[in-house]
Design an enzyme around this catalytic site. Structure first.
Site, PDB file in Angstrom:
ATOM      1  N   HIS A 172       0.811  -1.208   0.000  1.00 18.78           N
ATOM      2  CA  HIS A 172       0.000   0.000   0.000  1.00 18.78           C
ATOM      3  C   HIS A 172       0.847   1.261   0.000  1.00 18.78           C
ATOM      4  CE1 HIS A 172      -3.527  -2.415   0.621  1.00 18.78           C
ATOM      5  NE2 HIS A 172      -3.088  -2.887   1.774  1.00 18.78           N
ATOM      6  N   HIS A 223       4.067  10.780   6.138  1.00 19.72           N
ATOM      7  CA  HIS A 223       3.382  10.764   7.433  1.00 19.72           C
ATOM      8  C   HIS A 223       4.292  10.125   8.465  1.00 19.72           C
ATOM      9  CE1 HIS A 223      -0.807  10.799   5.284  1.00 19.72           C
ATOM     10  NE2 HIS A 223      -0.211  11.968   5.267  1.00 19.72           N
TER      11      HIS A 223
END
Length: 242
Positions: free
Chosen positions: A82, A126
């Site tokens: 992902h 992130h």
């Protein structure tokens, strides 16, 4: 399930590359795309404080500069199917709200998930932190193509692992070398941007983008594709800025 147990379970889902690698129930396209996440993970569709968001009208507030004390280094890059995720080691601490949050990993999205005043960046990282009770805090960093690029980022992404692969790093690269100024940022309450979309996450989006090599940005997009969740409604939330 008790709150602490839920928090621990959420961190397990978020931080374990092996769990994500084996998870086939969600993705970014087709029948497993974001519009279908809520079928399996209800919070993704029913939550009222979802991420990412478009930061358009932040309210000014008297906030302190983010106290980020990263002393460790990156040990490996993992492609969990992902995203490309950096594993870290050593002491890497974010101090906020009188609490300490330890950096668990950081990962990338192409293009950016959050928008700043209607602008989407080609790459966003992130930095995911957790405190001792399992509460999460994410520091988001935007990257923009610039010839005067960040050399540490280019070294980190010199070789990008293919899907479900991992690369151990020989060069010493510190997470601190990838950060811009932490003085000015946006803050809001949000969620994980991937299933299970758990809410109650402290979000800090740094205002200053980091210059990145256009070649590295293209390489990341080639490997990850468009792995950005669509923007979510702000609803009653207020975004504050320093």
């Amino acid at each position: 399930m008790k709150k602490t147990q839920l928090a621990i379970a959420t961190i397990g889902i978020l931080l374990s590359a092996s769990v994500l690698a084996s998870e086939d129930k969600w993705g970014y396209t087709g029948e497993h795309g974001p519009e279908h996440w809520g079928d399996t993970y209800p919070t993704c569709s029913s939550g009222s404080s979802q991420s990412p968001v478009n930061i358009t009208q932040p309210s000014e507030a008297e906030l302190l500069p983010l106290d980020i004390q990263y002393q460790g280094k990156v040990s490996a890059l993992t492609n969990n199917g992902h995203t490309v995720q950096a594993q870290v080691e050593g002491l890497n601490t974010l101090f906020v709200d009188g609490k300490s949050f330890e950096l668990k990993q950081f990962h990338f999205h192409t293009p950016s998930e959050n928008f700043i005043k209607n602008r989407q960046y080609p790459l966003e990282a992130h930095f995911v932190h957790a405190d001792e009770k399992g509460n999460l805090a994410v520091v988001a960093v935007m990257f923009q193509a610039d010839p005067a690029y960040n050399k540490s980022l280019s070294s980190l992404l010199a070789e990008i692992p293919s899907k479900h692969d991992e690369i151990k790093l020989e060069a010493e690269i510190k997470p601190s070398q990838l950060l811009p100024s932490t003085e000015h940022y946006y803050r809001f309450s949000g969620s994980l941007t991937t299933p299970p979309c758990s809410e109650g996450v402290r979000w800090f989006v740094l205002q200053e983008p980091v210059p990145a090599s256009s070649k590295r940005i293209s390489m990341m997009h080639e490997v990850m594709g468009d792995n950005n969740r669509p923007l979510q409604p702000l609803n009653a939330r207020v975004v504050i800025e320093k």
